[in-house]
Design an enzyme around this catalytic site. Structure first.
Site, mmCIF file in Angstrom:
data_model
loop_
_atom_site.group_PDB
_atom_site.id
_atom_site.type_symbol
_atom_site.label_atom_id
_atom_site.label_comp_id
_atom_site.label_asym_id
_atom_site.label_seq_id
_atom_site.Cartn_x
_atom_site.Cartn_y
_atom_site.Cartn_z
ATOM 1 N N LEU A 263 -9.637 -8.789 1.621
ATOM 2 C CA LEU A 263 -11.575 -8.478 2.012
ATOM 3 C C LEU A 263 -11.664 -7.917 3.123
ATOM 4 O O LEU A 263 -12.815 -7.634 3.832
ATOM 5 C CB LEU A 263 -12.197 -9.498 1.527
ATOM 6 C CG LEU A 263 -13.325 -10.030 0.168
ATOM 7 C CD1 LEU A 263 -13.774 -11.407 0.833
ATOM 8 C CD2 LEU A 263 -13.415 -9.720 0.055
ATOM 9 N N ASN B 179 -2.411 -6.379 -9.045
ATOM 10 C CA ASN B 179 -2.402 -5.153 -8.385
ATOM 11 C C ASN B 179 -3.857 -4.303 -8.174
ATOM 12 O O ASN B 179 -4.340 -4.343 -7.366
ATOM 13 C CB ASN B 179 -1.226 -4.301 -8.536
ATOM 14 C CG ASN B 179 0.049 -4.361 -7.395
ATOM 15 O OD1 ASN B 179 -0.424 -5.408 -6.850
ATOM 16 N ND2 ASN B 179 1.359 -3.570 -7.518
ATOM 17 N N THR C 274 7.550 -2.008 -11.663
ATOM 18 C CA THR C 274 6.717 -2.579 -11.826
ATOM 19 C C THR C 274 6.532 -0.859 -13.115
ATOM 20 O O THR C 274 6.417 0.851 -13.257
ATOM 21 C CB THR C 274 5.231 -1.359 -11.725
ATOM 22 O OG1 THR C 274 5.269 -2.866 -10.009
ATOM 23 C CG2 THR C 274 3.895 -2.109 -12.055
ATOM 24 N N GLY D 88 -2.792 1.449 0.903
ATOM 25 C CA GLY D 88 -2.120 2.857 0.793
ATOM 26 C C GLY D 88 -1.271 2.114 0.101
ATOM 27 O O GLY D 88 -1.249 1.031 -0.630
ATOM 28 N N ASP E 283 23.106 2.444 -6.097
ATOM 29 C CA ASP E 283 22.540 2.537 -5.973
ATOM 30 C C ASP E 283 22.723 4.282 -6.104
ATOM 31 O O ASP E 283 24.265 4.723 -5.884
ATOM 32 C CB ASP E 283 21.178 2.730 -4.680
ATOM 33 C CG ASP E 283 20.101 3.746 -4.954
ATOM 34 O OD1 ASP E 283 19.027 2.163 -4.149
ATOM 35 O OD2 ASP E 283 19.998 5.027 -4.561
ATOM 36 N N CYS F 14 1.732 1.409 -4.271
ATOM 37 C CA CYS F 14 1.909 0.204 -5.591
ATOM 38 C C CYS F 14 0.008 0.486 -5.470
ATOM 39 O O CYS F 14 -0.029 0.376 -7.245
ATOM 40 C CB CYS F 14 2.050 -1.398 -5.027
ATOM 41 S SG CYS F 14 3.515 -0.954 -4.982
HETATM 42 N N1 LIG Z 1 7.797 -1.602 -2.419
HETATM 43 C C1 LIG Z 1 6.293 -2.279 -2.973
HETATM 44 O O1 LIG Z 1 6.211 -3.127 -2.252
HETATM 45 C C2 LIG Z 1 6.725 -3.034 -4.691
HETATM 46 C C3 LIG Z 1 6.098 -4.172 -4.546
HETATM 47 C C4 LIG Z 1 6.133 -4.585 -6.015
HETATM 48 C C5 LIG Z 1 7.005 -3.657 -6.932
HETATM 49 N N2 LIG Z 1 7.316 -2.519 -6.637
HETATM 50 C C6 LIG Z 1 7.417 -1.791 -7.747
HETATM 51 O O2 LIG Z 1 9.543 -1.701 -7.518
HETATM 52 C C7 LIG Z 1 9.469 -0.151 -8.240
HETATM 53 C C8 LIG Z 1 10.691 -0.517 -7.277
HETATM 54 O O3 LIG Z 1 9.437 0.047 -6.106
HETATM 55 P P1 LIG Z 1 10.291 0.654 -4.649
HETATM 56 O O4 LIG Z 1 9.126 0.359 -4.060
HETATM 57 O O5 LIG Z 1 11.218 -0.680 -3.935
HETATM 58 O O6 LIG Z 1 10.818 1.509 -4.666
HETATM 59 P P2 LIG Z 1 11.974 2.523 -4.102
HETATM 60 O O7 LIG Z 1 11.406 3.891 -3.747
HETATM 61 O O8 LIG Z 1 12.385 2.253 -2.350
HETATM 62 O O9 LIG Z 1 13.298 1.704 -4.236
HETATM 63 C C9 LIG Z 1 13.819 3.152 -5.359
HETATM 64 C C10 LIG Z 1 15.806 2.857 -4.974
HETATM 65 O O10 LIG Z 1 16.419 3.233 -6.648
HETATM 66 C C11 LIG Z 1 17.217 4.269 -6.148
HETATM 67 N N3 LIG Z 1 17.416 4.597 -7.794
HETATM 68 C C12 LIG Z 1 16.359 6.052 -8.579
HETATM 69 N N4 LIG Z 1 16.874 6.062 -9.724
HETATM 70 C C13 LIG Z 1 18.016 4.932 -9.455
HETATM 71 C C14 LIG Z 1 18.904 4.945 -11.105
HETATM 72 N N5 LIG Z 1 18.781 6.271 -11.847
HETATM 73 N N6 LIG Z 1 20.557 4.841 -10.720
HETATM 74 C C15 LIG Z 1 20.273 4.284 -9.233
HETATM 75 N N7 LIG Z 1 19.576 4.338 -8.477
HETATM 76 C C16 LIG Z 1 18.261 4.914 -8.995
HETATM 77 C C17 LIG Z 1 16.656 5.247 -5.683
HETATM 78 O O11 LIG Z 1 17.571 6.029 -5.161
HETATM 79 C C18 LIG Z 1 15.846 4.146 -4.364
HETATM 80 O O12 LIG Z 1 16.504 3.515 -3.749
HETATM 81 C C19 LIG Z 1 8.480 0.080 -8.359
HETATM 82 O O13 LIG Z 1 8.468 -0.154 -9.881
HETATM 83 C C20 LIG Z 1 7.054 -0.343 -8.242
HETATM 84 O O14 LIG Z 1 6.230 -0.263 -8.657
HETATM 85 C C21 LIG Z 1 7.581 -2.736 -5.351
#
Ligand SMILES: NC(=O)c1ccc[n+]([C@@H]2O[C@H](COP(=O)([O-])OP(=O)(O)OC[C@H]3O[C@@H](n4cnc5c(N)ncnc54)[C@H](O)[C@@H]3O)[C@@H](O)[C@H]2O)c1
Length: 467
Positions: free
Chosen positions: A268, A226, A120, A275, A30, A278
């Protein structure tokens, strides 16, 4: 097999820890150095039930870094899990993805490596990632790198169970890459790993379905899933509104609907609406993709507008009884967008607090886990923090239940209400089931509380509410 996870947020962290638990050598990368330092010290940056225990169990296989050069060259699989938040026009912001893919490209080392899109991403992004790699990888050879779409379906709060025992695994791509992904996921597909004691295999669960498809269809599956869940919730909320008009009970109606196996009872629940990071983002993204092709998506637009209406409705229910909110003290119970997470993204509570402040109320908020995160992420809001639900209610004129935490469900409401100045309750999650024995006005969504001794709630004038 060596796995690198780029982006250690809600998705990346869970994926990294799960794959390490399954026995792979995993490096979590990260660019947030503070987060990485914390992880090295065993500190999780998010709240997710059971994740700390799994981190301890898997820690011998886990490594953390903020440097691409330390994590990319040796990886057989590079999972991209960075955020794709919405832009004002509804399209997802791909800046994080682009920056991550460019950095990955610079450190690919010429051996076969698979780039797995778990974020996503809009339809067509898999091909775009491939082109970006071609443009930026020094040692690029098409036969050596492949992009696979492996969308994530976990739900925050139950992320571990969702990841270890998924309904399905979707693999979009072609040729050797999906074959190697099948090998990586063999323990999940076969379910031959030892289940962690604190996340037992659900009774009757056998194995996930495997969906192998093209990159484009995999990307489409994620968005469509979703958006469907979002519209199912909006459907329940729309029906709840009509239940209020005609005097039906949404609980009984949705139970009756859901018993039909074609419909099912899940998603449902009428309430304050969805909220989180996603549903809104992905539904908007699908609508925007349609727009790019001149294709209108009226059902999804309606799902979005019903969700927005639902949030306004909660404040309107409060106004119906308190009339003027200026000078009133309103408790907001729950800040996270759902229980068992500290995620505050697109949380209804944020909109409630913002609107209440705009109307001149003093807000006292309480959440069992999300308050520390709110201190940094909700700097735009003015509210007082309470140390407990009970403390939030003290001297309040009204309370909004914004998140259905178990703690609020199991609370003794009759006792808790006694400390309020006026007892107007807007239970926006329909969690209060016990009979109310103290005088109070209780508003729920799509139903009249059957045990309230003061029904209909609107019958009580505002100045007669309370002890
Ligand atoms: N949160 C959910 O419940 C969920 C479920 C399914 C899918 N998703 C999808 O998964 C993806 C991630 O979601 P999330 O909730 O984990 O996001 P998040 O914001 O919690 O985590 C993203 C991480 O990526 C890091 N990051 C960003 N740019 C970076 C880079 N260039 N290099 C290294 N690290 C970098 C950020 O510091 C952060 O820690 C999204 O596309 C989301 O739509 C999320």
């Amino acid at each position: 097999m060596n796995v690198t996870i780029v982006g250690t947020g809600y998705v990346g962290l869970g994926t990294a820890i799960m794959l390490a638990y399954l026995g792979y050598q995993v490096t979590g990368l990260d660019y947030d150095e503070e987060k990485i330092q914390g992880l090295r010290d065993g500190i999780l940056p998010i709240y997710e039930p059971g994740l700390a225990e799994l981190l301890t169990a898997a820690s011998p296989n886990l490594h953390w870094t903020s440097r691409y050069e330390d994590a990319i060259p040796q990886a057989d699989f590079i999972f991209v899990c960075v955020g794709t938040p919405p832009l004002p026009d509804g399209h997802p912001n791909l800046a994080y993805l682009e920056s991550a893919v460019r950095s990955i490209a610079q450190h690919l080392d010429g051996k076969p490596q698979i780039i797995v899109n778990k974020s996503t991403v809009p339809i067509g992004t898999g091909d775009w990632v491939m082109r970006t790699l071609e443009e930026h990888a020094a040692l690029y050879a098409t036969s050596h790198y492949e992009v696979v779409s492996n969308p994530e379906f976990l739900r925050e709060g139950t992320a571990l169970g969702d990841s270890l025992y998924p309904d399905r695994i979707v693999l979009g791509g072609s040729g050797w890459a999906t074959e190697r992904m099948r090998a990586l996921y063999a323990p999940l597909i076969e379910q031959n790993f030892e289940a962690p004691a604190h996340v037992p295999r659900p009774r009757g669960y056998e194995r996930p379905a495997l969906v192998e498809t093209t990159l484009t269809s995999a990307e489409m599956i994620k968005y469509s899933a979703n958006a469907f869940l979002a519209l199912k919730i909006s459907y329940a909320n729309e029906i709840a509104g009509l239940c209020e008009c005609v005097g039906a009970d949404i609980h009984e109606v949705t139970a009756g609907i859901g018993l039909d196996h074609r419909i099912g009872t899940r998603f449902l629940a009428a309430g304050a609406g969805w909220g989180g990071s996603c549903f809104g983002k992905d539904t908007s993204a699908l609508i925007s993709t349609g727009q790019d092709y001149g294709y209108n998506m009226p059902i999804l637009r309606a799902a979005m507008s019903v969700n927005a209406r639902q949030r306004s409705l909660v404040i309107e229910k409060l106004q119906k009884h308190l009339r003027l909110l200026k000078g009133k003290r309103v408790a907001v119970l729950g800040m996270a967008f759902k229980p068992d997470t500290d995620d505050l993204r697109d949380a209804p509570a944020h909109d409630f607090i913002a609107r209440l402040c705009q109307l001149g109320a003093t807000v006292v908020a309480y959440d069992p886990v999300a308050m520390p995160r709110a201190r940094t992420e909700w700097g735009d809001l003015h509210y007082l923090e309470a140390t407990s639900a009970h403390a939030a209610l003290e001297g309040a004129d009204a309370v909004i239940v914004a998140t259905e935490w178990a703690e609020f469900r199991s609370m003794n409401w009759n006792e808790a209400l006694c400390v309020m100045r006026n007892r107007v309750i807007v239970d926006a999650r329909n969690i209060i089931r016990e009979p109310l024995t103290v005088p109070a006005i209780l508003e729920q969504i799509g139903r009249d509380h059957p045990h309230s001794s003061f029904l209909p709630a609107s019958a009580l004038p505002a100045d007669k509410v309370g002890a």
